[in-house]
Design an enzyme around this catalytic site. Structure first.
Site, PDB file in Angstrom:
ATOM      1  N   GLU A 203       0.605  -1.130   0.199  1.00  0.00           N
ATOM      2  CA  GLU A 203      -0.046  -0.343  -0.176  1.00  0.00           C
ATOM      3  C   GLU A 203       0.707   1.099  -0.312  1.00  0.00           C
ATOM      4  O   GLU A 203       0.342   2.489  -0.465  1.00  0.00           O
ATOM      5  CB  GLU A 203      -0.976  -0.229   1.084  1.00  0.00           C
ATOM      6  CG  GLU A 203      -1.916   1.282   0.993  1.00  0.00           C
ATOM      7  CD  GLU A 203      -2.813   1.438   0.582  1.00  0.00           C
ATOM      8  OE1 GLU A 203      -3.224   0.256  -0.540  1.00  0.00           O
ATOM      9  OE2 GLU A 203      -3.386   2.548   0.491  1.00  0.00           O
TER      10      GLU A 203
ATOM     11  N   THR B 138     -12.207   8.438 -13.261  1.00  0.00           N
ATOM     12  CA  THR B 138     -11.237   7.857 -11.923  1.00  0.00           C
ATOM     13  C   THR B 138     -11.623   6.384 -12.052  1.00  0.00           C
ATOM     14  O   THR B 138     -10.329   5.879 -10.284  1.00  0.00           O
ATOM     15  CB  THR B 138     -10.801   9.517 -11.089  1.00  0.00           C
ATOM     16  OG1 THR B 138      -9.451   8.777 -10.179  1.00  0.00           O
ATOM     17  CG2 THR B 138     -11.803   8.970  -9.509  1.00  0.00           C
TER      18      THR B 138
END
Ligand SMILES: *[C@@H]1O[C@H](CO)[C@@H](O)[C@H](O)[C@H]1NC(C)=O
Ligand SMILES: *[C@@H]1O[C@H](CO)[C@@H](O)[C@H](O)[C@H]1NC(C)=O
Ligand SMILES: *[C@@H]1O[C@H](CO)[C@@H](O)[C@H](O)[C@H]1NC(C)=O
Length: 576
Positions: A429, A567
């Site tokens: 992450e 997006t």
């Protein structure tokens, strides 16, 4: 290419009768436009209602490499079917399924986030049976009722974008009329409008930048919910609500499309006003194109000096370049958007990109993206900003900027490095590195034995080792494949997909990973399920699976010369 049809031009070229009709239509339209122009000289109408035009995709394909890799594409499509049917059987109508336990979650106001967010993926894949079930649900849902506060940003990108995309896919003939007929298409558009109108109060602020939440009951904007501060006690509170560039600057593709579909200018106008404080930023900024953030939604003033392309800022930059592809050429601001995008991308390259210094057992250097939190340079990147290579490559192609092309591909290599360096072959992450140049005393340095060992072997160390189902790396590979035509990007995407499927597939869907460095069952006590987080965000089906599949399928499917991706991975027609 299931269910995919080309539309537009070719139909007219072959048949002389339709050529005549076309000619007549053009004459009528021209006459109409001339009359209109003289009666209302200020009203601009898109004059060229032709699709496509932007030459974005690679054209020199050799030896049929542009064709689908059918076996791989089918394997990814099967994963989409698996996700759909497990959800259908166990959590239909809820926002998300819990992929490990089979439970359900209401995370997005309970309108069935999975269903709306996955619909454009189902449509592109030609999964008609699944799509028909989804449409039934969509038509039955009341998108104007919510007992919980509504987040305008998440709702716009996931729900509104998903609905609007269905209308465009239907109008373009990608979805056949036996799946969405005219009446159904109009009904979906009506749902989109109802939702967009319900979100209207978000824009009711002195600056036009949206409120953090909307109360659909009272039809009023609201500040951030108190949980936000309970869950993130470090988050500073300001006098008024504040907003980052992404949240105020990522609705214009969705609303511009809605304005095109309805003829009502309010949707695009509200989004234009919402991002105006960024585009026409009146505060002194240190780097061209990159405003300081977050901003106070009442005064428009920046309350802090953060500058980066990472989470919270990312999709503002993405929408600048994509808006120049989406908006009709008559839009007076396209030149401004282009210039802001180019300045911001060069500022990113000049100020925030840094090469990693060689590590004891890893001589190679990689290009990563840090962030500025004035006055500090933070040598940390997150998976989210792996969208940047794809978006910058898109801009470099459209605006013909060679420096940005090289930059984008180097960033993409950096993202790949984080994937191939972990035992799971999935990137973490977030991570840090020791910058090679310019920063003698980096803010972050490896501290624990684990961080040191990761750094020594790969030149970066994870600062958050989770994998949260995120699409950005695959998204950028999709752009790289379609724009450069270089086979390695398709190979990298396949390599990433294989790892994702292997490690995240659970009984009821695809789970998140607690630690991309520890994915073997035996490393976890009990049944090994502890390696999973029992969550599957809707972007997994809206984006991650979609981009993996689009990279394996034929390059004419959802071509970048005809479609703009939001997006959230929803596609809108380029009509200019
Ligand atoms: C195309 O295929 C031919 C014959 O298989 C091969 O010689 C040639 O190198 C290939 N070209 C490319 C660009 O891969
Ligand atoms: C959804 O979850 C709740 C508990 O959180 C449970 O009572 C309910 O049966 C679940 N619904 C389905 C369809 O599984
Ligand atoms: C547009 O913005 C105004 C505030 O300026 C707001 O009252 C209205 O509801 C918004 N409408 C839509 C459709 O967003």
């Amino acid at each position: 290419m299931p269910g995919f049809r080309r539309w537009g031009k070719s139909k007219f070229q072959k048949n002389p009768e339709s050529s005549f009709k076309l000619l007549a239509a053009v004459l009528v339209i021209t006459l109409y436009l001339i009359i209109k122009e003289f009666s209302h000289p200020t009203v601009r109408t898109p004059v060229r209602p032709a699709t496509a035009g932007a030459r974005i995709q690679f054209t020199e394909w050799r030896n049929g490499t542009d064709r689908a890799d059918a076996k791989k594409a089918d394997q990814i499509k099967a994963a989409m079917k698996y996700a759909f049917w497990r959800y259908r059987e166990n959590a239909w109508g809820y926002d998300d399924i819990m992929p490990v336990s089979g439970g359900n979650m209401t995370t997005r106001n309970g309108w069935g986030a999975f269903i709306v967010d996955s619909a454009s993926t189902l449509a592109l894949m030609g999964l008609w049976r699944e799509l028909s079930l989804s449409i039934e649900h969509i038509l039955r849902t009341d998108f104007t009722y919510s007992k919980d506060p509504v987040d305008p940003f998440e709702t716009t990108i996931r729900y509104l974008g998903g609905l609007v995309s269905l209308v465009d896919l239907s109008d373009a003939g990608v979805i056949p009329a036996n799946i969405i007929d005219q009446e159904t298409r109009d009904a979906i558009l009506k749902q989109a409008l109802a939702l967009a109108d319900a979100l209207g109060p978000a824009y009711d602020t002195p600056t036009g930048m949206p409120w953090p939440r909307v109360d659909f009951g009272t039809q009023k904007g609201m500040p951030d919910p108190p949980e936000l501060f309970r869950e993130h006690p470090d988050k500073p509170r300001y006098a008024n609500p504040v907003i980052g560039p992404a949240r105020t600057g990522s609705s214009i593709l969705e609303t511009r499309t809605l304005t095109r579909l309805t003829g009502n200018p309010i949707y695009a106008a509200n989004s234009t006003r919402a991002w105006a404080p960024l585009v026409w930023n009146k505060w002194k900024t240190t780097w061209p194109g990159m405003p300081d953030a977050p901003l106070d939604i009442v005064t428009g003033e920046p309350v802090s000096r953060q500058r980066h392309w990472d989470g919270g800022h990312d999709s503002y930059y993405e929408y600048l370049v994509k808006m120049t592809l989406l908006a009709p050429s008559s839009d007076p601001y396209l030149g401004v958007y282009k210039s802001r995008f180019l300045s911001a991308a060069h500022s990113l390259r000049n100020h925030l990109a840094s090469r990693s210094a060689p590590a004891p057992n890893h001589a190679m250097q990689h290009l990563f993206l840090g962030r500025q939190s004035d006055p500090w340079y933070l040598n940390r990147q997150s998976h989210l900003s792996c969208f940047a290579p794809g978006t910058i490559l898109l801009g470099s192609q459209y605006y013909d900027d060679k420096y940005l092309r090289t930059f984008a591909l180097a960033l993409l290599e950096g993202c790949r490095h984080t994937y191939v360096s972990t035992p799971s072959h999935i990137g973490p992450e977030s991570w840090s590195w020791i910058p090679k140049f310019g920063f003698d005393d980096p803010v972050y340095a490896p501290a624990t034995p684990r961080q040191l060992s990761e750094w020594e072997t790969s030149g970066f160390w994870s600062t958050d080792a989770k994998y949260r189902g995120r699409p950005e790396y695959l998204e950028s590979l999709f752009y790289a494949w379609r724009i450069t035509g270089e086979a390695r990007y398709r190979d990298w995407a396949w390599e990433a997909w294989v790892a994702l499927e292997k490690h995240t597939k659970a009984e009821f869907g695809f789970a998140e990973l607690r630690d991309v460095y520890r994915v073997k069952e035996e490393e976890w006590s009990g049944d090994g399920k502890g390696r999973w987080v029992d969550r599957q965000e809707s972007y997994w089906v809206a984006e991650t699976i979609k981009y993996a599949w689009l990279t394996m399928t034929g390059v004419e499917v959802a071509s970048l010369d005809s479609w703009v991706f939001s997006t959230e991975g929803h596609v809108f027609r380029m009509i200019r």
